[in-house]
Each structure stands twice: as C-alpha cells, then as structure tokens.
Design a protein around this motif. Structure first.
Motif, mmCIF file in Angstrom:
data_model
loop_
_atom_site.group_PDB
_atom_site.id
_atom_site.type_symbol
_atom_site.label_atom_id
_atom_site.label_comp_id
_atom_site.label_asym_id
_atom_site.label_seq_id
_atom_site.Cartn_x
_atom_site.Cartn_y
_atom_site.Cartn_z
ATOM 1 N N TYR A 255 3.047 3.049 9.219
ATOM 2 C CA TYR A 255 3.480 3.189 10.606
ATOM 3 C C TYR A 255 3.763 1.823 11.201
ATOM 4 O O TYR A 255 3.185 0.815 10.784
ATOM 5 C CB TYR A 255 2.408 3.903 11.437
ATOM 6 N N THR B 45 -3.921 -2.579 6.800
ATOM 7 C CA THR B 45 -4.400 -1.710 5.714
ATOM 8 C C THR B 45 -4.914 -0.378 6.253
ATOM 9 O O THR B 45 -4.641 0.672 5.682
ATOM 10 C CB THR B 45 -5.541 -2.393 4.934
ATOM 11 N N VAL B 46 -5.686 -0.421 7.339
ATOM 12 C CA VAL B 46 -6.248 0.801 7.927
ATOM 13 C C VAL B 46 -5.899 0.804 9.411
ATOM 14 O O VAL B 46 -6.609 0.237 10.227
ATOM 15 C CB VAL B 46 -7.790 0.836 7.772
ATOM 16 N N TYR C 160 -4.093 6.529 12.425
ATOM 17 C CA TYR C 160 -4.408 7.638 11.501
ATOM 18 C C TYR C 160 -4.956 7.112 10.174
ATOM 19 O O TYR C 160 -4.748 7.709 9.108
ATOM 20 C CB TYR C 160 -3.175 8.516 11.235
ATOM 21 N N SER C 161 -5.587 5.939 10.221
ATOM 22 C CA SER C 161 -6.180 5.304 9.030
ATOM 23 C C SER C 161 -5.150 4.937 7.971
ATOM 24 O O SER C 161 -5.501 4.720 6.819
ATOM 25 C CB SER C 161 -7.263 6.189 8.409
ATOM 26 N N GLU C 162 -3.887 4.882 8.342
ATOM 27 C CA GLU C 162 -2.843 4.512 7.382
ATOM 28 C C GLU C 162 -2.426 3.062 7.632
ATOM 29 O O GLU C 162 -2.628 2.528 8.715
ATOM 30 C CB GLU C 162 -1.630 5.435 7.564
ATOM 31 N N LEU D 58 0.831 -1.208 0.000
ATOM 32 C CA LEU D 58 0.000 0.000 0.000
ATOM 33 C C LEU D 58 0.863 1.255 0.000
ATOM 34 O O LEU D 58 2.019 1.221 0.411
ATOM 35 C CB LEU D 58 -0.904 -0.012 1.236
ATOM 36 N N LYS E 129 -9.736 -6.998 4.178
ATOM 37 C CA LYS E 129 -9.619 -5.612 3.712
ATOM 38 C C LYS E 129 -9.384 -4.619 4.837
ATOM 39 O O LYS E 129 -8.544 -3.748 4.739
ATOM 40 C CB LYS E 129 -10.896 -5.220 2.951
ATOM 41 N N ILE E 130 -10.174 -4.730 5.914
ATOM 42 C CA ILE E 130 -10.056 -3.717 6.965
ATOM 43 C C ILE E 130 -9.419 -4.331 8.202
ATOM 44 O O ILE E 130 -10.076 -4.919 9.057
ATOM 45 C CB ILE E 130 -11.423 -3.094 7.293
#
Lengths: 207, 445
Positions: free
Chosen positions: B79, B202-203, B206-208, B74, B197-198
């Motif tokens: 992080y 992946t998320v 900070y959604s990174e 990605l 996926k989630i």
C-alpha cells in the motif's frame, strides 16, 4: 437522534466499498453523520457500528479521540480561532478576545441562540495570513476586529452560504467511481502463528 | 543576499489562478512524467529517485528511495499512503500544494505506486483542510476520467486505485504509524517501531508493507522523472539535494512559502531577501527564530548565516544546555522580533504539545502537562524562582540530557521534542524568565 437517512446510507455503503478493511471507513462515516446532523448522535454512531461490524463503544472510542468530531450539539457555525505561534505573534489572542466579547461566549461554548460555537484551535496552517480563523473549516485570513464583525454579518445574511456550508459538511465533491482497478488481493495472509503480527517478515510460515 | 537560479520544481504552477484544474495541469506538462515512468521498469524509476537523493520532506528527512526498496522486496499487497496530515505549528506548505496543485501530488503518488508496485493509494488529507479535500477529490475524479488512475493506466497494463481519506483533527496523526492507525479507523496512537524489521515499510496498514511519503516529496517526483535524478542532485549539495519549500511566518514583512535551493541559501536570505521574507516587521531587530517547526530547538541571530541543509543545521552549534544543533524539520521558520515575549511563545508551544499528546507514554502525557502549567504560571506572573530548575528537571525526564538529537523515552517523537522550545527559550532568554518571576507580570504587556 437519528440514524443515517437513505441518501447518507447509500454514500456510506459506497465509502465502505473503497477500503480493503471495513473499519477504515469509520472516520469518513463519522464525518458523514456530522454532515447529516451537525454533530454525532448516539443513534448515528450505533448505526455506523452496525455497518462496520464494530461495537458502539469502538465507534465512540475513535470519535472521542479527534478534535473535529463532536458528540454534543454545536452551533450552525463553528468559529475556530487559531492562537498558535504564528497567530500569537500577529494578534491571535486579541482576535480571540474580540470574538469572545462579540459572541458573548468563552471558547468551547455555544451561543444562547445556538448559532455560533466558538473554539480556540491549534495551528490550522494559514500562517501566511495570520491571524486567521475558520468557520465550519472554511478559512479566513488576516482577520481584524472589524473584519470579524463584518464576517458575522455576512454569515447571518446568507452571503457566504455558498462558501461556508453548515457545520459537518466537509467534502462536497463526490467520488465518481468505485474501485476501477479491482480490489487488492486478500489483505490478511492466512494463518500466521498466534501472537505474531501478520505480515511480520520473519513470521513462521504455517505448515 | 543569495537568490539562486534553481528552477521551481514543486511551486511552478502556483502563479496560475486555475492551477488546480486538469486543463491547466495538462497545459503545463502534467501527466507526462507518469507516461514516461510507465515505459520504464519499476526498478528504473526507483534508481532515478535514488540518484536524485531526495530526502523525505515531512520532517524526519529520511531518504525517500530507501524505504521503497524495503517494501518492494516483500510479497504483495503493498500500500501507498500519502501523508497530508500537515499539523506542525507554522507549517503550511502541504496545505498549499493540496489546494493549489492537487494533480501534481496525485501524479507523484502514481509514479511511486508504480515504482513500488502498490495495490492501492490512500491520500490522507488533514481533516481541517476542507478545501484541500474537495480539490483533491475533484482532481482525482478528473484523473480517473483522464485514464491516469484505475485500470490499465494509459494502456500500460498497470492498474492502481486511489482514495482520498479525511483525517479528523489530531496533530499526532502526522506521525506515520499514528496515521496508519487512524487510516484503520482507530485512535491515533503511534505504534512501536523496531527498525529495521518492524517499520511501516514492512508492517504498515492492514499489517502489509506500506510506503508512507509526504505530500511535498510526492510533488517533486514528476519533475525528477521528467528531468532525471542527476539534474535534481545537481542542485543543493552533499546530503541535501534539490530545492525545498520553506514556510516563513511570524514577524516578517512578507510571510509565505518560498521554494529555494538547499544549502546554497541561508536563513538570512530567507528572512531578509526582498523576494523572500523581506525583513523584520516594525523596523525592529531579530530576537530569535524557530528553524524547523515547533519541535525544533530555537536559533538566534548568530545562526542566520547557516545554510539551509539538513546536516549543516543538525551539526551546528545550537543553544540547548546539552549541546547539539537543530533541524530543518518540517521546513517552517517562525521569526520573532524584539517585541515578542519568549516566555509567552514557549508557553504557547508547551500548551500545544500538552493538548496534542496522545497519552500513551507517561513522560509525554504527564510531562507536557507539567510544562504547560509551569510555563503558564510564569507567564501570568505567578512563577517561583524554583520553577526554572523544575522546568529543566521535568524536561530532562522527557528528553534526558536536554541535547539534540534527543534520546527516545517514548514511542514517538512528540514526547522528547516537547521540551525543546522551553529549554531553548530558557537558555537564550533567562533574564526574561527572571523578570517575569520577580515583577510578577509579563514585561511585554
């Protein structure tokens, strides 16, 4: 009631600077406020809210979730006796009973002279030296009843001042550099579709 | 008793009094692995870790190399979060590593950050570990001064920063998504995961894309890079490679941390061998033991000869009414001898879960409280006969089927793991429960 004093404010600003998102500094700053006052005063929490662009309610919301953050005054020494499984098997409750009698308070209560707060805690990870306890999060293992009495004497005489700082002081080692490698790139990618979590790999790209 | 010849991988420095200093770390080969990794490609380091086949040491036992790949694919920023929020009852291995060998954790984190091209490292240390935080911060300061962290590490052109982040006292923050919430300054509420996926890879924070790894997993990496993944994979067997730290506590003569080769060693070795647990306290017999932290179903004397391997323990014949084995989980073994009251032990764990439930999901928030109160009633002598069925009924609503592994009824694993101690105790020691209820008192005093 007090806001963060100059020294603590400087340290707070340094702490905020090492996080890509301001709010990440919230828990470290709450520890900082506890270091200053021994517990979290309303004024300190409001000050932290200002520093982090949060509402005081958001600060309180986070603070109230965590066991180590106190919004009411605690004693100079927070005595945390573990009674979880490994300590239970090795006399944790007997130690807690003794501590209650000796300090004259039930768990969760501060002694009349405001010096000791007794607390029953979950496993503090010193199970090889059960039964164990912590004073202001400095650990003592294999504590017998006599050992507990001696510990109180040592605390009150100041012999343990070096090892056991006042309540709220967690980490006495300061970070010496800021972000040497530079701040990471912008953390939130621009404009994902509304309602889609940013960074979700299949998020439609803005056109 | 088997004591294998496997080298000590993560506990090699613990014999030194100054094991936490940079001086000792450098004198014992410290930061060589990082230098070596920086001469390889990130993919090369990843391949080495994948060859090693190391399973995450936090509790879930997920292969460490796999989630790295997801993150790598990605776009940046990435992080890296090191999970040092060790709070599972009777688990104290990470505590020791953070206090006694902080540089090893930091070097492992830096290797991971390079392999996954992370932009910043967060070393999340449990709030209660005051000394651990001081040692980690001091080690990080030394590492910065040594040029191992920061801009242009060892002249390689790779730059990354690391931050020591304190927790504030919440068991749930050891769950990786709760930890990320906590790191973002929020209440430690676990996030809903929708694999593949989630997930944090992946998320994450900070959604990174975020790699979350355990302290012990990190501590293995310097050795793996120095000696090669194949050397690591040569130890242990099948799915469980290498060595692992086990924390033995409770009624053993010598409670402590022992690093042993996986699969080749058994529970009996760990509890009875003179160099490990040293046998049962008080000259009594073993009654039961908890094989992998408070969340795992209990084992009895009949399980002593099971090898310490992830699959071996999972596929064993356990004690739960719904069938299934147990887990190595966080690697903590609690031994109970004949003098231990199983009702009291199960109640204490029930109360732990009731206290630590974050309150998001109904089965856990309500169920753990019910279990705590019913168990307390029985232990303190006010139990009723129908309480035994009620315990199973409530448990079945939290973890339907009362089997292991359990189906999920809640966002995270805390909920369905909470009935495990009670169902184990009830199945193994039903007579003890009956005596408590009929006599109106705890027979163990």
């Amino acid at each position: 009631m007090s806001r963060l004093a100059a020294e603590f404010l400087t340290r707070a600003r340094d702490t905020i600077a090492v996080y890509p998102g301001k709010r990440s500094a919230l828990i470290p700053l709450l520890h900082l406020a506890q270091e200053q006052d021994g517990y979290l005063t309303g004024d300190a929490m409001e000050h932290i809210a200002e520093l982090l662009d949060l509402t005081p309610a958001e600060v309180m919301g986070t603070a109230s979730f965590y066991d180590m953050l106190f919004t009411e005054k605690v004693g100079r020494w927070l005595v945390s006796v573990c009674t979880n499984i490994a300590c239970l098997l090795n006399g944790g409750y007997e130690l807690l009973d003794h501590a209650e009698k000796k300090l004259g308070v039930r768990p969760g209560v501060t002694s009349h002279d405001g010096r000791f707060t007794l607390e029953e805690v979950e496993c503090i990870a010193r199970c090889d030296e059960a039964p164990c306890l912590a004073v202001n999060w400095r650990y003592f293992g294999r504590v017998s009843n006599d050992g507990f009495d001696q510990l109180l004497v040592d605390l009150e005489s100041g012999r343990l001042d070096e090892q056991v700082p006042p309540h709220g002081t967690l980490n006495r080692i300061r970070r010496q550099v800021g972000l040497a490698a530079g701040a990471p790139p912008a953390t939130v990618p621009p404009g994902p579709a509304e309602g889609t979590p940013p960074g979700y790999p299949d998020a439609p790209k803005p056109t | 008793m088997t004591v294998t010849e496997a080298p000590r991988i993560v506990t090699s420095r613990l014999a030194y009094d100054d094991s936490h200093t940079l001086e000792r770390y450098l004198a014992t080969g410290g930061y060589e692995a990082l230098r070596k990794a920086l001469t390889m490609t990130p993919e090369g380091v990843q391949a080495e870790v994948e060859t090693a086949g190391i399973l995450g040491r936090g509790g879930a036992g997920f292969p460490a190399g796999i989630k790295w790949k997801t993150t790598m694919a990605l776009p940046r920023p990435h992080y890296l979060v090191i999970n040092g929020d060790e709070s599972e009852p009777a688990t104290f291995k990470d505590h020791m590593l953070l206090e006694r060998d902080p540089h090893q954790v930091i070097e492992g984190a830096l290797i991971t950050a390079y392999a996954t091209q992370c932009d910043q490292i967060f070393l999340y240390v449990r709030g209660e570990f005051a000394l651990g935080q001081e040692r980690m911060q001091a080690a990080l300061n030394e590492a910065y001064a040594h040029g191992a962290v920061g801009r242009d590490i060892f002249g390689s052109g790779f730059s990354v920063d690391a931050v020591v982040h304190p927790g504030a006292g919440a068991y749930i923050c050891g769950e990786e998504t709760a930890l990320l919430e906590s790191l973002e300054g929020k209440r430690g509420f676990p996030r809903i995961k929708v694999p593949p996926k989630i997930i944090p890879a992946t998320v994450g924070v900070y959604s990174e894309p975020t790699v979350v790894n355990n302290v012990e997993t990190m501590s293995n990496l310097p050795w793996i890079v120095n000696n090669g993944g194949a050397a690591f994979a040569a130890m242990g067997a099948e799915n469980s490679k290498g060595t692992r730290m086990f924390a033995v506590s409770g009624h053993v003569k010598k409670p402590g941390i022992h690093e042993v080769e996986m699969v080749k060693t058994t529970f009996r070795d760990l509890i009875y061998a003179p160099v490990y647990g040293g046998g049962i306290q008080g000259g009594l017999e073993l009654k039961a033991f908890i094989p992998g932290g408070a969340s795992s179903p209990w084992f009895g004397p009949q399980h002593l000869d099971l090898p310490l391997g992830q699959d071996e323990v999972a596929q064993s014949q356990g004690v739960l009414p719904g069938g299934g084995g147990s887990m190595l989980g966080s690697g903590s073994i609690v031994v109970m001898n004949e003098s231990a009251c199983p009702v009291r032990a199960a109640w204490r764990l029930a109360r732990f879960f009731a206290r630590e439930s974050c309150g998001q999901c109904t089965p856990c928030r309500e169920g753990t409280g019910w279990l705590d109160r019913i168990m307390f009633r029985i232990e303190s002598g006010s139990g009723r006969m129908e309480d035994l069925d009620l315990l199973l009924d409530v448990s079945d609503n939290i973890a339907p089927g009362l089997a292991f592994p359990y189906p999920m009824t809640t966002i995270c694993f805390l909920g369905p793991s909470s009935p495990m101690p009670i169902c184990s105790a009830l199945q193994m020691f039903r007579d003890d429960f009956l005596v408590h209820i009929k006599d109106g008192a705890c027979p163990y005093g």
